[in-house]
Design a protein around this motif. Structure first.
Motif, PDB file in Angstrom:
ATOM      1  N   ASP A  72      35.640  44.108  58.047  1.00 51.30           N
ATOM      2  CA  ASP A  72      35.731  45.132  57.002  1.00 51.30           C
ATOM      3  C   ASP A  72      36.821  44.805  55.995  1.00 51.30           C
ATOM      4  N   SER A  73      37.963  44.350  56.487  1.00 53.13           N
ATOM      5  CA  SER A  73      39.079  44.009  55.605  1.00 53.13           C
ATOM      6  C   SER A  73      38.738  42.827  54.710  1.00 53.13           C
ATOM      7  N   VAL A  74      38.094  41.814  55.291  1.00 57.94           N
ATOM      8  CA  VAL A  74      37.725  40.626  54.511  1.00 57.94           C
ATOM      9  C   VAL A  74      36.695  40.986  53.443  1.00 57.94           C
ATOM     10  N   LEU A  75      35.697  41.791  53.818  1.00 57.04           N
ATOM     11  CA  LEU A  75      34.670  42.194  52.848  1.00 57.04           C
ATOM     12  C   LEU A  75      35.277  43.008  51.709  1.00 57.04           C
ATOM     13  N   GLN A  76      36.257  43.871  52.039  1.00 56.97           N
ATOM     14  CA  GLN A  76      36.922  44.657  51.002  1.00 56.97           C
ATOM     15  C   GLN A  76      37.699  43.746  50.055  1.00 56.97           C
ATOM     16  N   ASP A  77      38.352  42.724  50.592  1.00 63.62           N
ATOM     17  CA  ASP A  77      39.093  41.777  49.746  1.00 63.62           C
ATOM     18  C   ASP A  77      38.147  41.015  48.823  1.00 63.62           C
ATOM     19  N   VAL A  78      36.984  40.640  49.341  1.00 59.10           N
ATOM     20  CA  VAL A  78      36.000  39.936  48.500  1.00 59.10           C
ATOM     21  C   VAL A  78      35.506  40.857  47.384  1.00 59.10           C
ATOM     22  N   ARG A  79      35.258  42.134  47.715  1.00 60.12           N
ATOM     23  CA  ARG A  79      34.829  43.092  46.684  1.00 60.12           C
ATOM     24  C   ARG A  79      35.899  43.262  45.610  1.00 60.12           C
ATOM     25  N   SER A  80      37.154  43.283  46.013  1.00 60.16           N
ATOM     26  CA  SER A  80      38.247  43.414  45.050  1.00 60.16           C
ATOM     27  C   SER A  80      38.296  42.206  44.123  1.00 60.16           C
ATOM     28  N   LEU A  81      38.089  41.013  44.684  1.00 62.67           N
ATOM     29  CA  LEU A  81      38.055  39.810  43.860  1.00 62.67           C
ATOM     30  C   LEU A  81      36.887  39.859  42.873  1.00 62.67           C
ATOM     31  N   GLN A  82      35.745  40.335  43.337  1.00 58.62           N
ATOM     32  CA  GLN A  82      34.579  40.429  42.463  1.00 58.62           C
ATOM     33  C   GLN A  82      34.832  41.398  41.319  1.00 58.62           C
ATOM     34  N   GLN A  83      35.474  42.516  41.606  1.00 61.16           N
ATOM     35  CA  GLN A  83      35.806  43.474  40.549  1.00 61.16           C
ATOM     36  C   GLN A  83      36.752  42.847  39.531  1.00 61.16           C
ATOM     37  N   GLY A  84      37.719  42.078  40.026  1.00 62.00           N
ATOM     38  CA  GLY A  84      38.640  41.400  39.116  1.00 62.00           C
ATOM     39  C   GLY A  84      37.929  40.357  38.269  1.00 62.00           C
ATOM     40  N   MET A  85      36.971  39.661  38.875  1.00 64.87           N
ATOM     41  CA  MET A  85      36.213  38.654  38.128  1.00 64.87           C
ATOM     42  C   MET A  85      35.365  39.310  37.034  1.00 64.87           C
ATOM     43  N   GLU A  86      34.763  40.444  37.350  1.00 67.49           N
ATOM     44  CA  GLU A  86      33.968  41.160  36.345  1.00 67.49           C
ATOM     45  C   GLU A  86      34.841  41.652  35.198  1.00 67.49           C
ATOM     46  N   LEU A  87      36.031  42.147  35.515  1.00 70.48           N
ATOM     47  CA  LEU A  87      36.960  42.582  34.466  1.00 70.48           C
ATOM     48  C   LEU A  87      37.370  41.412  33.581  1.00 70.48           C
ATOM     49  N   THR A  88      37.573  40.239  34.204  1.00 67.10           N
ATOM     50  CA  THR A  88      37.943  39.043  33.440  1.00 67.10           C
ATOM     51  C   THR A  88      36.807  38.618  32.515  1.00 67.10           C
ATOM     52  N   ARG A  89      35.575  38.687  33.008  1.00 60.63           N
ATOM     53  CA  ARG A  89      34.428  38.314  32.162  1.00 60.63           C
ATOM     54  C   ARG A  89      34.296  39.263  30.967  1.00 60.63           C
ATOM     55  N   LYS A  90      34.524  40.551  31.202  1.00 59.11           N
ATOM     56  CA  LYS A  90      34.455  41.526  30.103  1.00 59.11           C
ATOM     57  C   LYS A  90      35.522  41.223  29.051  1.00 59.11           C
TER      58      LYS A  90
END
Length: 310
Positions: free
Chosen positions: A257-275
């Protein structure tokens, strides 16, 4: 009546410290004091900002220019995370607007207020700062998550391929169905988290847990299953025969659960960077980052899906 109080007063009177105060003169001086500086921030917040800016060790202009250009070399991650607490509030922006409409000279402001005015002029300030912090943390976080995901996937595949472990779980399920038979029908499976309950259920004499009882049953009735951990590359439990107790092996603790949450956080950061890059596609920093790390992010997402399904 026999006491000479006048002499007492003379001997013990409080001495005046210097000449007597001229109250009228003090009032005149007070009116002649220079007007206090205009303040746009609450005093404690301004003090904390002053401390933070001293840690940065750069001028107001250099700090703001570095944020506008995503300059990772100019500002440390620690400084950016501290500075993130000082994003201008709506009230501060209102005061800044009034100050500028009144065309008051900037010299009337403290260094912290002058910084806040320049700081507030950066477009999409919160987004830029969050992107900078994300850029600085991405590589270390990705390198930390990759081996954890690999360990989860390897452990999952190993456990699923173990025939002996599957047989042990069948025995656990049989006891569970027997205990619950009067309440509901037979279950065809259970969540692995339910295994924790084996340690919580005690015998009538409170001397053994259900887990200890199951270990004894398996060793007496199904001795061929006691070596189940040899079939798994990443076993969770071993069986200690002399004491008939479960012994946790020395494995790194990894929470899915912790690892999946960290991956989701990275994905959110990547989407913000693309925007941000879509809004400012002339930024070489964002362009290079996305070019180098997009594939890394895709690999992390693919591995997280495999780990979750496994």
């Amino acid at each position: 009546q026999e006491l000479d109080m006048s002499d007492f007063e003379e001997q013990f009177k409080t001495k005046a410290q210097g000449p007597g105060l001229d109250i009228s003169a003090l009032k005149v001086k007070a009116t002649q004091k220079a007007p206090s500086k205009v303040t746009l921030m609450e005093s404690n917040r301004a003090k904390n900002l002053a401390i933070t800016l001293r840690k940065g060790g750069r001028s107001i202009q250099d700090i703001c220019t570095a944020i506008e250009t995503y300059d990772q070399q100019a500002l440390s991650l620690d400084f950016l995370e501290l500075l993130l607490r000082f994003l201008p509030t709506e009230y501060e922006r209102t005061l800044i607007g009034k100050f500028e409409r009144d065309q008051q000279p900037p010299e009337e402001l403290s260094d912290e207020d002058q910084f806040m005015i320049r700081f507030s002029k950066i477009p999409r300030l919160a987004e830029r700062m969050n992107v900078m912090i994300f850029l600085g943390n991405f590589s270390d976080t990705a390198q930390l998550l990759m081996p954890q995901l690999n360990a989860i996937i390897a452990a999952s595949m190993s456990l699923k391929s173990s025939t002996k472990l599957r047989n042990i779980l069948e025995i656990v399920l049989a006891f569970g169905n027997y205990m619950n038979s009067s309440k509901r029908g037979a279950a065809y499976g259970f969540r692995l988290q339910s295994l924790d309950a084996l340690l919580e259920m005690k015998s009538t004499d409170r001397k053994q847990t259900l887990l200890h009882y199951l270990v004894r049953v398996i060793m007496e009735k199904y001795p061929e299953l006691t070596g189940f951990h040899t079939e798994t590359a990443a076993p969770v439990w071993g069986l200690s025969e002399p004491a008939l107790t479960p012994t946790p092996l020395a494995l790194p603790a990894v929470s899915l659960d912790s690892v999946l949450q960290d991956v989701r956080s990275l994905q959110q950061g990547m989407e913000l960077t693309r925007k941000e890059f879509m809004r400012q596609d002339d930024s070489p920093v964002l362009k290079d980052f996305l070019k180098v790390n997009s594939e890394v992010m895709e690999k992390l997402q693919a591995d997280s899906k495999t780990a979750k399904v496994g």
